[in-house]
Write a protein that holds these residues in place. Structure first.
Motif, PDB file in Angstrom:
ATOM      1  N   GLN A  35       3.037  95.438  65.374  1.00 54.88           N
ATOM      2  CA  GLN A  35       4.049  94.823  66.240  1.00 54.88           C
ATOM      3  C   GLN A  35       5.286  94.465  65.425  1.00 54.88           C
ATOM      4  OE1 GLN A  35       1.707  91.539  67.712  1.00 54.88           O
ATOM      5  NE2 GLN A  35       1.715  92.372  69.787  1.00 54.88           N
ATOM      6  N   ALA A  36       5.074  93.897  64.264  1.00 51.94           N
ATOM      7  CA  ALA A  36       6.187  93.497  63.413  1.00 51.94           C
ATOM      8  C   ALA A  36       7.028  94.711  63.011  1.00 51.94           C
ATOM      9  CB  ALA A  36       5.663  92.770  62.179  1.00 51.94           C
ATOM     10  N   SER A  37       6.384  95.804  62.685  1.00 51.73           N
ATOM     11  CA  SER A  37       7.107  97.032  62.327  1.00 51.73           C
ATOM     12  C   SER A  37       7.938  97.542  63.492  1.00 51.73           C
ATOM     13  CB  SER A  37       6.133  98.119  61.871  1.00 51.73           C
ATOM     14  OG  SER A  37       5.524  97.746  60.663  1.00 51.73           O
ATOM     15  N   ARG A  38       7.358  97.523  64.698  1.00 49.22           N
ATOM     16  CA  ARG A  38       8.094  97.976  65.883  1.00 49.22           C
ATOM     17  C   ARG A  38       9.282  97.069  66.177  1.00 49.22           C
ATOM     18  NH1 ARG A  38       2.833  99.190  68.141  1.00 49.22           N
ATOM     19  NH2 ARG A  38       2.875  97.157  69.095  1.00 49.22           N
ATOM     20  N   ILE A  39       9.104  95.758  66.009  1.00 53.91           N
ATOM     21  CA  ILE A  39      10.191  94.809  66.255  1.00 53.91           C
ATOM     22  C   ILE A  39      11.345  95.063  65.287  1.00 53.91           C
ATOM     23  CG2 ILE A  39      10.859  92.372  66.136  1.00 53.91           C
ATOM     24  CD1 ILE A  39       7.944  91.761  67.139  1.00 53.91           C
ATOM     25  N   ILE A  40      11.033  95.250  64.004  1.00 51.14           N
ATOM     26  CA  ILE A  40      12.076  95.527  63.006  1.00 51.14           C
ATOM     27  C   ILE A  40      12.777  96.838  63.333  1.00 51.14           C
ATOM     28  CG2 ILE A  40      12.522  96.070  60.575  1.00 51.14           C
ATOM     29  CD1 ILE A  40      12.046  93.081  61.081  1.00 51.14           C
ATOM     30  N   LYS A  41      12.009  97.861  63.700  1.00 48.93           N
ATOM     31  CA  LYS A  41      12.597  99.161  64.051  1.00 48.93           C
ATOM     32  C   LYS A  41      13.540  99.026  65.240  1.00 48.93           C
ATOM     33  CE  LYS A  41      11.466 103.874  65.319  1.00 48.93           C
ATOM     34  NZ  LYS A  41      10.440 104.868  65.583  1.00 48.93           N
ATOM     35  N   MET A  42      13.124  98.298  66.261  1.00 48.65           N
ATOM     36  CA  MET A  42      13.968  98.110  67.446  1.00 48.65           C
ATOM     37  C   MET A  42      15.221  97.306  67.110  1.00 48.65           C
ATOM     38  SD  MET A  42      10.969  97.457  70.258  1.00 48.65           S
ATOM     39  CE  MET A  42      12.060  97.152  71.623  1.00 48.65           C
ATOM     40  N   ALA A  43      15.082  96.314  66.247  1.00 49.36           N
ATOM     41  CA  ALA A  43      16.238  95.511  65.845  1.00 49.36           C
ATOM     42  C   ALA A  43      17.229  96.373  65.069  1.00 49.36           C
ATOM     43  CB  ALA A  43      15.783  94.316  65.008  1.00 49.36           C
ATOM     44  N   LYS A  44      16.725  97.249  64.188  1.00 57.30           N
ATOM     45  CA  LYS A  44      17.602  98.144  63.443  1.00 57.30           C
ATOM     46  C   LYS A  44      18.328  99.111  64.383  1.00 57.30           C
ATOM     47  CE  LYS A  44      16.203  99.972  59.573  1.00 57.30           C
ATOM     48  NZ  LYS A  44      15.410 100.594  58.487  1.00 57.30           N
ATOM     49  N   GLU A  45      17.636  99.626  65.394  1.00 58.11           N
ATOM     50  CA  GLU A  45      18.262 100.514  66.366  1.00 58.11           C
ATOM     51  C   GLU A  45      19.360  99.783  67.134  1.00 58.11           C
ATOM     52  OE1 GLU A  45      15.123 102.074  68.806  1.00 58.11           O
ATOM     53  OE2 GLU A  45      14.299 103.279  67.165  1.00 58.11           O
ATOM     54  N   LEU A  46      19.115  98.539  67.499  1.00 62.62           N
ATOM     55  CA  LEU A  46      20.111  97.722  68.188  1.00 62.62           C
ATOM     56  C   LEU A  46      21.359  97.554  67.312  1.00 62.62           C
ATOM     57  CD1 LEU A  46      20.795  95.782  70.605  1.00 62.62           C
ATOM     58  CD2 LEU A  46      19.817  93.985  69.188  1.00 62.62           C
ATOM     59  N   LEU A  47      21.147  97.249  66.045  1.00 62.42           N
ATOM     60  CA  LEU A  47      22.268  97.067  65.125  1.00 62.42           C
ATOM     61  C   LEU A  47      23.027  98.378  64.899  1.00 62.42           C
ATOM     62  CD1 LEU A  47      20.417  94.698  62.676  1.00 62.42           C
ATOM     63  CD2 LEU A  47      22.349  94.070  64.136  1.00 62.42           C
ATOM     64  N   LEU A  48      22.321  99.495  64.842  1.00 60.00           N
ATOM     65  CA  LEU A  48      22.973 100.796  64.724  1.00 60.00           C
ATOM     66  C   LEU A  48      23.840 101.079  65.947  1.00 60.00           C
ATOM     67  CD1 LEU A  48      20.158 103.008  63.198  1.00 60.00           C
ATOM     68  CD2 LEU A  48      22.404 102.542  62.196  1.00 60.00           C
ATOM     69  N   ASN A  49      23.324 100.759  67.125  1.00 60.23           N
ATOM     70  CA  ASN A  49      24.089 100.956  68.356  1.00 60.23           C
ATOM     71  C   ASN A  49      25.329 100.077  68.409  1.00 60.23           C
ATOM     72  OD1 ASN A  49      22.319 102.889  69.304  1.00 60.23           O
ATOM     73  ND2 ASN A  49      21.097 101.428  70.466  1.00 60.23           N
TER      74      ASN A  49
END
Length: 80
Positions: free
Chosen positions: A21-35
């Motif tokens: 879950q933690a890995s997915r949360i970090i990945k989603m946060a990085k995608e948000l920041l990239l966007n």
């Protein structure tokens, strides 16, 4: 100087999320920041994201955890 709170996968695990879950949360946060145009977060080695990005992904405020006496500083102490 203001304190900027960031989180890593290990920090999220300490808060009670499973490693996956933690890995997915970090990945989603990085995608948000990239966007948002922050290309730095597209690099593979970057594993630390601002708490505001995690808040946006989870739809809550980690800075307002129950029992936190002083907001962000309480979260920072918890993660230290």
């Amino acid at each position: 100087m203001p304190a900027y709170l960031t989180l890593t996968r290990a920090d999220l695990v300490k808060l009670g999320y499973s490693p996956s879950q933690a890995s997915r949360i970090i990945k989603m946060a990085k995608e948000l920041l990239l966007n948002r145009g922050l290309g730095w977060y597209g690099k593979k080695g970057v594993d630390r994201v601002p708490v505001e990005a995690v808040d946006a992904v989870l739809g809550l405020k980690l800075s307002q955890l129950e029992g936190a006496p002083s907001g962000l500083s309480a979260v920072k102490e918890e993660l230290s």
